[in-house]
Scaffold this active site. Structure first.
Site, PDB file in Angstrom:
ATOM      1  N   GLY A  81       9.966  -3.957  14.778  1.00 13.89           N
ATOM      2  CA  GLY A  81       8.919  -4.520  13.842  1.00 13.89           C
ATOM      3  C   GLY A  81       9.691  -6.008  13.259  1.00 13.89           C
ATOM      4  N   ASP A 136       4.632   8.515  17.538  1.00 10.32           N
ATOM      5  CA  ASP A 136       3.114   7.303  16.986  1.00 10.32           C
ATOM      6  C   ASP A 136       2.715   8.098  15.580  1.00 10.32           C
ATOM      7  OD1 ASP A 136       1.004   5.947  17.443  1.00 10.32           O
ATOM      8  OD2 ASP A 136       1.297   5.962  19.476  1.00 10.32           O
ATOM      9  N   LEU A 137       2.504   7.484  15.232  1.00  4.75           N
ATOM     10  CA  LEU A 137       1.431   7.130  13.768  1.00  4.75           C
ATOM     11  C   LEU A 137       0.435   7.582  13.911  1.00  4.75           C
ATOM     12  CD1 LEU A 137       2.344   3.070  11.733  1.00  4.75           C
ATOM     13  CD2 LEU A 137       2.607   5.703  10.905  1.00  4.75           C
ATOM     14  N   LYS A 150      -5.442  -2.120   5.483  1.00  5.18           N
ATOM     15  CA  LYS A 150      -3.898  -2.796   4.436  1.00  5.18           C
ATOM     16  C   LYS A 150      -4.704  -1.927   2.750  1.00  5.18           C
ATOM     17  CE  LYS A 150      -0.509  -3.946   6.618  1.00  5.18           C
ATOM     18  NZ  LYS A 150       0.496  -3.080   6.831  1.00  5.18           N
ATOM     19  N   VAL A 192       3.311 -12.250   0.749  1.00  5.83           N
ATOM     20  CA  VAL A 192       2.595 -12.647   1.225  1.00  5.83           C
ATOM     21  C   VAL A 192       3.118 -13.654   2.570  1.00  5.83           C
ATOM     22  CG1 VAL A 192       1.789 -13.136  -0.557  1.00  5.83           C
ATOM     23  CG2 VAL A 192       3.486 -14.640   0.633  1.00  5.83           C
ATOM     24  N   VAL A 198       4.988 -13.786   5.534  1.00 10.10           N
ATOM     25  CA  VAL A 198       6.681 -13.442   5.680  1.00 10.10           C
ATOM     26  C   VAL A 198       7.329 -14.274   6.666  1.00 10.10           C
ATOM     27  CG1 VAL A 198       8.344 -11.958   6.486  1.00 10.10           C
ATOM     28  CG2 VAL A 198       6.176 -10.982   5.627  1.00 10.10           C
TER      29      VAL A 198
END
Length: 348
Positions: free
Chosen positions: A13, A64-65, A162, A188, A190
């Site tokens: 990411g 993996d989440l 979130k 905020v 990015v």
């Protein structure tokens, strides 16, 4: 002396790879997770672009989440964890639980494994979305003391995911953490240097502006922050004793409209001037368009809303000093030009 090991989830990411860069540059060993080991070459490519080409202290593992597999092994021997990974927002979800459940379950999965492995502290990458949503009549800058009001109407599932995942993390630490420490970073929008042609949704806005895809912009105000400063704030939140149990809003404290962003790009990249928009769309036009185009729903919910933020806490408590929003925006565009992602239009 053995290097301290930091686990970084979601290593391919945009924010995560900049965190890995800074950790390696500061002498940590890093173990990062990816859903698929096909991403290893991409991570190496991005780190090389960022200036690190020695991968001796980097291990890339698969986890993996959405699954319990491997997380216990991932955490073995780690002192710190950066929980950056988040299930990618799907724009065509059938119901909001498709976004919310994986986000909440993923964070809890990482925290449990970290606690069981006696990790010292987890830094959670949360979002501004967990702070500002659902406050319609705001007149003072948002701070870490604010939480999105999920009882308000029309909150986008991404912001809900979130908020609920960060709240679940704090609740877990309180009830089941057994001494595990937590800090959160809430960025905020990015911006900053992209390291390959694989980047986050906030950067796509710059690509779309430069390539002339956006003829008129919605009246959306936003804070912006450079990814390199988001990464440095994660490292401060990881190491500083006073960051334990705290949230930190990652923002320059400036608020820009999309027209301001276009103006910054026009001033610094004159070759693209004719591609860049000079007009704003009426709010009603954005809202009507969002009825048939799901990807505009999040934008439609932001038009005309207050977006001032304060970075007072990160600056005073952690001695964090971010670059300006303009610097971050220019760095995004410059990196896209350098990598050939966008090219200046030919002169007529």
């Amino acid at each position: 002396m053995k290097k301290q090991l930091v686990v970084v989830t979601g290593g391919s990411g945009f924010i995560a790879v900049h965190i890995i860069l800074q950790l390696l540059q500061q002498g940590y060993a890093v173990r990062t997770t990816v859903r698929s080991l096909k991403k290893v070459a991409l991570i190496h490519q991005m780190l090389t672009t960022g200036g690190v080409s020695d991968f001796t202290d980097l291990e890339v593992v698969s986890a993996d989440l959405t699954s319990n597999q491997n997380w216990d092994q991932v955490m073995q021997g780690a002192t710190y964890v950066m929980q950056v990974a988040s299930p990618t927002p799907t724009l065509n979800f059938k119901n909001e639980d498709e976004m919310i459940r994986p986000a909440v379950d993923g964070v809890l999965r990482v925290l449990k494994a970290a606690r069981n492995a006696n990790v010292k502290r987890v830094v959670l990458t949360s979002a501004y979305g967990a702070i500002f949503a659902g406050h319609p009549n705001r007149t003072t800058p948002y701070t870490e003391a604010d939480w999105s009001d999920l009882s308000a109407k029309n909150i986008h599932p991404y912001q809900k995911s979130k908020t609920l995942s960060e709240q679940a993390a704090w609740e877990f630490i309180q009830k089941d953490g057994r001494g595990l420490e937590l800090a959160s970073v809430n960025p905020v929008g990015v911006m900053g240097p992209v390291l390959a042609n694989d980047y986050s949704h906030s950067n796509i806005q710059i690509e779309d502006l430069l390539t002339g895809k956006i003829k008129s912009v919605p009246k959306v105000d936003s804070g912006y922050v450079d990814v390199r400063d988001v990464a440095s704030l994660h490292l401060l939140a990881m190491t500083q004793p006073q960051a334990k149990g705290e949230r930190f809003l990652a923002t320059t404290g400036e608020t820009l409209s999309m027209l301001d962003v276009a103006a910054i790009l026009r001033a610094h990249f004159p070759a693209f001037a004719n591609q860049l928009p000079t007009k704003e769309l009426p709010n009603i036009a954005v809202k009507v368009a969002a009825m048939t185009k799901p990807y505009l729903k999040m934008v439609a919910g932001l038009v005309g809303t207050y977006a001032e933020t304060s970075n007072h806490k990160a600056v005073t408590e952690l001695d964090w000093h971010p670059r300006s929003a303009a610097t971050a925006i220019i760095a995004t565009a410059q990196s896209m030009i350098d990598l050939g992602i966008v090219t200046a239009p030919k002169r007529q």
